[in-house]
Design a protein around this motif. Sequence first.
Motif, short mmCIF file in Angstrom:
data_model
loop_
_atom_site.label_atom_id
_atom_site.label_comp_id
_atom_site.label_asym_id
_atom_site.label_seq_id
_atom_site.Cartn_x
_atom_site.Cartn_y
_atom_site.Cartn_z
N ARG A 33 0.63 -1.16 0.11
CA ARG A 33 -0.02 -0.11 0.06
C ARG A 33 1.09 1.06 0.42
O ARG A 33 0.48 2.18 1.25
CB ARG A 33 -1.20 -0.20 0.66
CG ARG A 33 -1.72 -1.20 1.30
CD ARG A 33 -3.02 -1.26 2.02
NE ARG A 33 -2.75 -1.49 3.49
CZ ARG A 33 -2.30 -2.57 3.84
NH1 ARG A 33 -2.20 -3.61 3.38
NH2 ARG A 33 -1.94 -2.62 5.19
N GLY A 34 1.53 1.07 -1.17
CA GLY A 34 2.74 2.35 -1.53
C GLY A 34 3.46 2.71 -0.02
O GLY A 34 4.16 3.85 -0.55
N GLU A 35 4.07 1.69 0.94
CA GLU A 35 4.98 1.94 1.72
C GLU A 35 5.68 0.46 1.51
O GLU A 35 5.74 -0.48 1.61
CB GLU A 35 4.74 1.38 3.26
CG GLU A 35 3.46 2.99 3.60
CD GLU A 35 4.40 4.17 3.92
OE1 GLU A 35 6.23 4.52 4.29
OE2 GLU A 35 3.87 5.09 3.97
N ILE A 36 7.24 1.16 1.29
CA ILE A 36 8.06 0.25 1.28
C ILE A 36 8.61 -0.44 1.97
O ILE A 36 8.62 -0.38 3.43
CB ILE A 36 9.83 1.34 0.51
CG1 ILE A 36 9.63 1.57 -0.60
CG2 ILE A 36 10.60 0.13 0.71
CD1 ILE A 36 10.81 2.96 -1.55
N VAL A 37 8.26 -2.32 1.94
CA VAL A 37 8.75 -3.15 3.07
C VAL A 37 9.94 -3.72 3.42
O VAL A 37 10.60 -4.85 4.43
CB VAL A 37 7.60 -3.89 3.16
CG1 VAL A 37 6.45 -3.04 3.92
CG2 VAL A 37 7.15 -4.48 2.48
N GLU A 38 10.85 -3.23 2.37
CA GLU A 38 11.55 -4.36 2.00
C GLU A 38 12.53 -4.17 0.70
O GLU A 38 11.94 -4.18 -0.27
CB GLU A 38 11.09 -5.89 1.27
CG GLU A 38 12.34 -6.69 1.71
CD GLU A 38 11.87 -8.56 2.00
OE1 GLU A 38 12.48 -9.89 1.55
OE2 GLU A 38 10.45 -8.49 1.99
#
Length: 356
Positions: free
Chosen positions: A324-329
């Motif tokens: 949802r638009g947020e970089i997690v990895e």
Amino acid sequence: MRRSKQVLVGGIPMGGGAPIVIQSMLSVPAHDIDGNLRQARALEEAGCRIIRTAVPDREALPLIAALKEQTGMPVVADIHFDYRLAIEAVAAGADKIRINPGNIGGADRVRAVARTCREHGIPIRVGVNSGSVERELLAQYGGPTAEAMVESAARHLQMLEQADFDQVVLSLKSSDLQTMVAAYRLAAERFDCPLHLGVTEAGTERQGLIKSAIGIGSLLLDGIGDTIRVSLTADPVQEIRAAKDILRALGQKGYGPQIVSCPTCGRTRIDLIGLAHQVEEAVADYPMDCKIAVMGCAVNGPGEAREADLGIAGGDGCGVVFVRGEIVEKVPEEALLPALLRRLEEWEQTNGKPEL
């Protein structure tokens, strides 16, 4: 959203707010039972819910029982000209009869078919095509126009109503998109029966899919349509895949992931085309509804695709996974697909949304 009355086809609800039903038609010669069973199983595995078969003569009737014994799909018998075949198809176990009342004889024959279907709780699909419109209506309206098709349908529905039969599904198919869409819109305002959508003689897999997506998709966006068949000059399994793709693109629930991907540009430093195809193939049978983004640029990708549930975006030899638009990895390029599939698997196991 148009809400029609509901009919049951072998236990499957159609209309009345029920989920849109995907169906197809067998293309193997009707007397080849083994060949038809093989094709029917392939269609069922692909996601077909209702199967239709041509019944050109009495020798084709045993196929109905074979289909019901060997598959879990309701069977529609497609009848032309001989009303007795419709009656015998019901006796053979058909779950629905498709007729054009105008080509099976007079009102007495229509009443005979309606009586048999009523006694067995079997609905009838009235199939009006642009090529089946009565001559006097063609003369009155100047050709097989949408208005002529709807007037033809009204005549057929009235014949069935006079026979005390109202378990009807209606189709108004044309190979001309403008005529097809206009006819269904007029019918949706005039009649309350479920509508079977389709573009007849749509063409090959490529052109037929485009025409069907435009015609069927336009009507579904209007809230019109209760069951669909994508008619292609191709293996009918491709019809089911096309129908699922149309419903998935429209955001219908129950058809798995919708993939969004960018068209690439000069900033792209990965094989985005190849990666997008790999993702599409890898999630083809994924059971949960979601939106997956495959983007070429790690700078703009997460922002442009922030409405996606889950996505990946490339960089220069590496890439990112975002939720949802947020970089997690951040992972190497070759690990983008495995990272995406891992998070999808976790999502499926928890039956929730991807975690940030």
